[in-house]
Design an enzyme around this catalytic site. Structure first.
Site, PDB file in Angstrom:
ATOM      1  N   GLU B 286      12.842 -18.207  33.430  1.00 30.10           N
ATOM      2  CA  GLU B 286      14.093 -18.951  33.352  1.00 30.10           C
ATOM      3  C   GLU B 286      14.539 -19.441  34.732  1.00 30.10           C
ATOM      4  O   GLU B 286      15.014 -20.567  34.876  1.00 30.10           O
ATOM      5  CB  GLU B 286      15.174 -18.058  32.720  1.00 30.10           C
ATOM      6  CG  GLU B 286      16.286 -18.848  32.063  1.00 30.10           C
ATOM      7  CD  GLU B 286      17.078 -17.995  31.074  1.00 30.10           C
ATOM      8  OE1 GLU B 286      16.767 -18.041  29.876  1.00 30.10           O
ATOM      9  OE2 GLU B 286      17.977 -17.260  31.517  1.00 30.10           O
ATOM     10  N   GLU B 289      12.315 -22.287  35.574  1.00 29.82           N
ATOM     11  CA  GLU B 289      12.721 -23.450  34.787  1.00 29.82           C
ATOM     12  C   GLU B 289      14.004 -24.057  35.361  1.00 29.82           C
ATOM     13  O   GLU B 289      14.120 -25.278  35.513  1.00 29.82           O
ATOM     14  CB  GLU B 289      12.947 -23.027  33.316  1.00 29.82           C
ATOM     15  CG  GLU B 289      13.299 -24.186  32.396  1.00 29.82           C
ATOM     16  CD  GLU B 289      13.655 -23.723  30.973  1.00 29.82           C
ATOM     17  OE1 GLU B 289      13.492 -22.521  30.667  1.00 29.82           O
ATOM     18  OE2 GLU B 289      14.100 -24.580  30.193  1.00 29.82           O
ATOM     19  N   CYS B 306      18.925 -16.131  25.794  1.00 28.15           N
ATOM     20  CA  CYS B 306      18.555 -14.765  25.362  1.00 28.15           C
ATOM     21  C   CYS B 306      19.314 -14.326  24.130  1.00 28.15           C
ATOM     22  O   CYS B 306      18.860 -13.447  23.408  1.00 28.15           O
ATOM     23  CB  CYS B 306      18.837 -13.733  26.425  1.00 28.15           C
ATOM     24  SG  CYS B 306      18.816 -14.342  28.058  1.00 28.15           S
ATOM     25  N   SER B 326      17.804 -23.420  27.807  1.00 30.44           N
ATOM     26  CA  SER B 326      16.515 -23.057  28.396  1.00 30.44           C
ATOM     27  C   SER B 326      15.496 -22.850  27.282  1.00 30.44           C
ATOM     28  O   SER B 326      15.803 -22.280  26.241  1.00 30.44           O
ATOM     29  CB  SER B 326      16.679 -21.772  29.204  1.00 30.44           C
ATOM     30  OG  SER B 326      15.423 -21.146  29.376  1.00 30.44           O
ATOM     31  N   LYS B 365      19.226 -10.539  16.254  1.00 28.35           N
ATOM     32  CA  LYS B 365      17.808 -10.362  16.597  1.00 28.35           C
ATOM     33  C   LYS B 365      16.964 -10.256  15.329  1.00 28.35           C
ATOM     34  O   LYS B 365      15.792 -10.586  15.333  1.00 28.35           O
ATOM     35  CB  LYS B 365      17.615  -9.118  17.469  1.00 28.35           C
ATOM     36  CG  LYS B 365      18.156  -9.264  18.879  1.00 28.35           C
ATOM     37  CD  LYS B 365      17.266 -10.117  19.775  1.00 28.35           C
ATOM     38  CE  LYS B 365      17.934 -10.353  21.130  1.00 28.35           C
ATOM     39  NZ  LYS B 365      17.290 -11.424  21.905  1.00 28.35           N
ATOM     40  N   GLU B 368      16.439 -13.772  14.624  1.00 32.35           N
ATOM     41  CA  GLU B 368      15.519 -14.341  15.613  1.00 32.35           C
ATOM     42  C   GLU B 368      14.070 -13.952  15.299  1.00 32.35           C
ATOM     43  O   GLU B 368      13.150 -14.759  15.420  1.00 32.35           O
ATOM     44  CB  GLU B 368      15.887 -13.857  17.020  1.00 32.35           C
ATOM     45  CG  GLU B 368      15.071 -14.510  18.119  1.00 32.35           C
ATOM     46  CD  GLU B 368      15.284 -13.849  19.479  1.00 32.35           C
ATOM     47  OE1 GLU B 368      16.128 -14.336  20.240  1.00 32.35           O
ATOM     48  OE2 GLU B 368      14.611 -12.842  19.773  1.00 32.35           O
ATOM     49  N   GLU B 373       9.334 -20.957  14.655  1.00 34.04           N
ATOM     50  CA  GLU B 373       9.086 -22.261  15.290  1.00 34.04           C
ATOM     51  C   GLU B 373       7.904 -22.171  16.236  1.00 34.04           C
ATOM     52  O   GLU B 373       7.138 -23.088  16.401  1.00 34.04           O
ATOM     53  CB  GLU B 373      10.316 -22.730  16.080  1.00 34.04           C
ATOM     54  CG  GLU B 373      11.449 -23.232  15.236  1.00 34.04           C
ATOM     55  CD  GLU B 373      12.367 -22.098  14.829  1.00 34.04           C
ATOM     56  OE1 GLU B 373      12.662 -22.006  13.635  1.00 34.04           O
ATOM     57  OE2 GLU B 373      12.741 -21.289  15.684  1.00 34.04           O
ATOM     58  N   CYS B 518      25.804  -7.953  25.216  1.00 35.87           N
ATOM     59  CA  CYS B 518      25.079  -7.102  24.252  1.00 35.87           C
ATOM     60  C   CYS B 518      25.661  -5.698  24.123  1.00 35.87           C
ATOM     61  O   CYS B 518      25.515  -5.065  23.079  1.00 35.87           O
ATOM     62  CB  CYS B 518      23.625  -6.983  24.650  1.00 35.87           C
ATOM     63  SG  CYS B 518      22.882  -8.547  25.080  1.00 35.87           S
TER      64      CYS B 518
END
Lengths: 166, 593
Positions: B286, B289, B306, B326, B365, B368, B373, B518
């Protein structure tokens, strides 16, 4: 009362949408006018289907669930269109004591829909109403404004079936 | 600041002075008296609906019941919080709630941690069936991958509704119908999977009863553990180590890394790894990036990726801004990707036999993990099962593991070594701070002194934090990076509106779906409202993470030797083609309606 959502396909016109958008524009962003917009929308479309509630939610920037919550809270809002034949059975005191509930239940069973709903073919809609001023004829039902009195469940069923056969 | 006007009143004969506008409930707390509540969530749900907090207000000799959570104090007020009438009223209210409640208390997921059950016990509601009569029946909504809603256990307190709208800016649930038919659901009675729910799980944490709960995946994990063919490995997110102790009665903010690792080994996981390692990998990707995008002015600000609740939020509500996010996978995703490629290869395992579990403070999560994808191995999920901290606690209890007796264990190599930068991912601002530690040293070519390693401007539990970070370049210039950190989606929404209108020009933005990050995720151990209303659990748990960071030998992601080895032996360098292929992903615009 639990309101069931109609599965009848939405048939809104561009003219109707334009009218509704004008109503929403008239609120100038005042979200407290939600009920007013919903009343106007019901005037325009006759009921508040998914597509109309989404237009209101997007247009007024309020959550769709909020629109739906209001629509299901107030008896005045309909989630189903009116049928070609609008059946309204009186459950007012006089009719009720003379067995209107049984009449209602029989008609509901015959049509396969509950109060506030419309048959999938759009032919009949059913409502329970309070006193129509014809207590002498109790129990009564109205179909498109015409009063049918001194009903029994069987009589009511026959009337419905004869219209259905038309 | 204008001077506060004090109001004097008597509560149970005790004189109390509190500022004007204080509620009776808060005034009573000042006098050392706790008034029970059910619907009240401080600053979020203050509607006086449940009537559990009623107290007697004496006016001219007559006593009236008022709702203490919303009723403001007035001069000379006389309040009784424990009179026989009050106690009787609370008891009756509880009995009325029970009359329309599915009493599955023996097997309910919240048994022992249910606010309704606790109050019934406290008020000695012996006759739970006093008002038995009509019982509403509702189908359980199990459409979403992360949770169940059982309206037959709902007490209509609206805490979930308030959190969904006021904290998370989603408003996908609300009260439908009226009277005895009133129930909490989505528009047009759609399932949660069919509306713009971001799976954050804050509603579950807010629920006083078992009406809302995470989807329990413990059996799936037990089955894998009992399958001799499977290599079952687990990663544990940073926040779990500062939450899991609460499942076993430890104080909020207990750091239990060692015990957690030992318990996982006893449960039978073949390898116990640390998501902190993957968080370090995330930072490498990250930060690289970001620096590239910063140089090329490519879709700035760049936002973090995240938090799966946040990612789903922007996909639903601001899809036009998706290019800002990101492309780096979350630490959970990166771990799964590496486990099924690099690690399977290294161990000589068939990736299809690797069962990758993650312990997360998060319900999103679970969602996720079902995103397909871009998985590292075609046709295989990166992650096979996600356990929330609560489910992990359940598994440990079920297997008879004696928590208090557990020794301090250590993570396995090679993914067991995480830096302090990885550990602070669990607190709002932590990802930003971790990225800045690396970006600063990469750009400047200088090592930050240890006492400059704490970017305190991005710490703290405020909803939105902003800072300008100056980084000297080797050419003698100074790069000023405008950063912002937001947690709680209502704050994310504000940031997105600023980005859209151009009002603020940030370069790098960290966003966490849950308020406080979190540590306060939808998968955390559930603390009752009575605790949450008066204790900032986000702050206490975050402090534990910062203590952990301070005590770790490595505090910068790029100094993690396992990370360096990973790049040298497998990926090449951060942002390489192979890294892009395995550790990056794509997002999809979603329709709200």
């Amino acid at each position: 009362m639990h309101k069931n959502v109609s599965k009848i396909p939405f048939k809104g016109t561009p003219e109707q949408k334009e009218k509704l958008m004008a109503v929403i524009a008239g609120t100038n962003g005042d979200k407290s006018l939600l009920m007013h917009v919903m009343q106007e929308a019901q005037e325009i479309y006759g009921y508040l289907p998914y597509e109309v509630q989404v237009m209101i939610a997007e247009g007024m920037d309020v959550p769709l669930e909020k629109v739906f919550g209001v629509a299901t809270f107030y008896a005045q809002f309909a989630l189903s269109p009116k049928g070609e034949y609008d059946v309204s059975i009186c459950l007012g005191t006089a009719c009720y004591v003379r067995g209107a509930q049984a009449v209602f239940d029989e008609v509901s069973k015959t049509l396969g829909i509950g109060a506030g709903e419309c048959t999938p073919d759009g032919k009949f809609s059913l409502d329970a109403c309070r006193c129509v001023g014809a207590c002498g004829l109790a129990p009564v039902m109205m179909i498109n404004g015409e009063v049918y009195g001194r009903l029994t469940p069987e009589k009511a069923k026959e009337i419905i079936e004869s219209i259905a056969a038309k | 600041m204008s001077e506060e006007k004090l109001v004097n009143l008597k509560i149970n004969g005790i004189d109390v002075s509190v500022p004007e506008g204080t509620t009776v409930l808060l005034a009573a707390r000042k006098a050392g008296i706790r008034i029970p509540t059910l619907c009240w969530l401080k600053d979020i749900n203050e509607i006086g609906a449940c009537r559990i907090c009623v107290v007697e207000n004496e006016v001219k000799g007559a006593r009236k019941l008022i709702a203490a959570c919303t009723f403001p104090v007035s001069e000379g007020m006389v309040i009784y919080t424990n009179s026989p009438k009050v106690i009787e009223s609370r008891k009756t209210t509880l009995q009325l709630l029970l009359s329309n409640h599915k009493m599955e208390c023996l097997s309910c997921v919240r048994s022992g941690n249910c606010e309704l059950q606790a109050l019934c016990k406290e008020y000695g509601v012996e006759d739970a069936h006093r008002f038995d009569g009509f019982r509403s029946t509702w189908a359980i909504d199990d459409s979403a991958p992360h949770m169940y809603r059982d309206n037959e256990k709902c007490i209509l307190c609206r805490r979930c509704v308030a959190v969904c709208s006021k904290t998370q800016a989603c408003s996908v649930i609300g009260a439908n119908d009226r009277g005895i038919d009133t129930h909490i659901a989505c528009a047009f009675e759609r399932g949660l999977a069919d509306v713009a729910c971001v799976s954050c799980g804050q509603c579950i944490v807010a629920c006083p009863t078992g009406a809302l709960s995470e989807k329990d995946d413990t059996q799936k994990v037990f089955d894998a553990l009992n399958d001799p063919k499977k290599h079952v490995i687990i990663q544990t997110a940073p926040s779990v180590r500062v939450q899991l102790g609460e499942e076993f009665g430890m104080p909020i903010g207990s750091l239990v890394t060692g015990k957690m690792v030992s318990s996982l080994r006893m449960l039978g996981f073949e390898k116990v790894f640390d998501t902190n390692f993957a968080a370090d990998m995330t930072i490498m990707e990250e930060a690289t990036e970001f620096l590239k995008r910063y140089k090329e002015k490519d879709n700035l600000p760049m936002t973090t990726s995240c938090s799966p609740g946040w990612v789903k939020y922007i996909e639903y509500y601001y899809p036009e801004l998706l290019p800002h996010v990101s492309s780096t996978k979350s630490p959970q995703g990166i771990f799964g990707s590496i486990a099924k490629t690099y690690y399977a290869e290294k161990m000589g395992w068939d990736p299809a036999d690797v069962f990758c579990v993650s312990a997360m403070p998060c319900t999103a999560k679970k969602f996720e993990a079902q995103r397909y994808e871009h998985t590292a191995v075609k046709g295989l999920p990166d992650i096979d099962a996600v356990l929330t901290t609560r489910e992990l606690g359940r598994m440990i209890r079920k297997m008879g593991i004696m928590w208090d007796e557990l020794p301090e264990g250590e993570f396995d190599a090679p993914f067991g070594l995480g830096s302090g930068a990885g550990t602070i991912f669990g607190a709002t601002g932590g990802v930003m701070e971790a990225a800045l530690r690396t970006a600063y040293e990469v750009v400047s070519g200088q090592k930050l002194p240890d006492d400059k390693l704490d970017f305190t401007a991005v710490r703290g539990t405020q909803g939105i934090k902003e800072a300008d970070i100056d980084i000297p370049t080797p050419e003698g210039e100074t790069l000023t990076i405008h950063v912002a950190v937001a947690s709680g989606l209502v704050n994310a929404k504000q940031i997105l509106e600023w980005i859209k209108s151009g009002e603020k020009n940030y370069d790098f933005v960290e966003i966490m779906a849950c308020p406080g990050g979190c540590v306060n995720g939808g998968g955390q151990p559930i603390q009752p409202a009575d605790v949450r209303n008066f204790t900032d659990i986000r702050k206490i748990r975050a402090e534990a993470l910062y203590r952990d960071d301070l005590g770790l030998p490595i505090r910068r992601s790029h100094e993690n030797p396992d990370v360096t080895a990973m790049y040298e032996g497998f990926f090449g360098e951060p942002g390489s083609e192979k890294a892009e292929e395995i550790m990056h992903t794509v997002y999809i615009p979603r329709k709200q309606y």
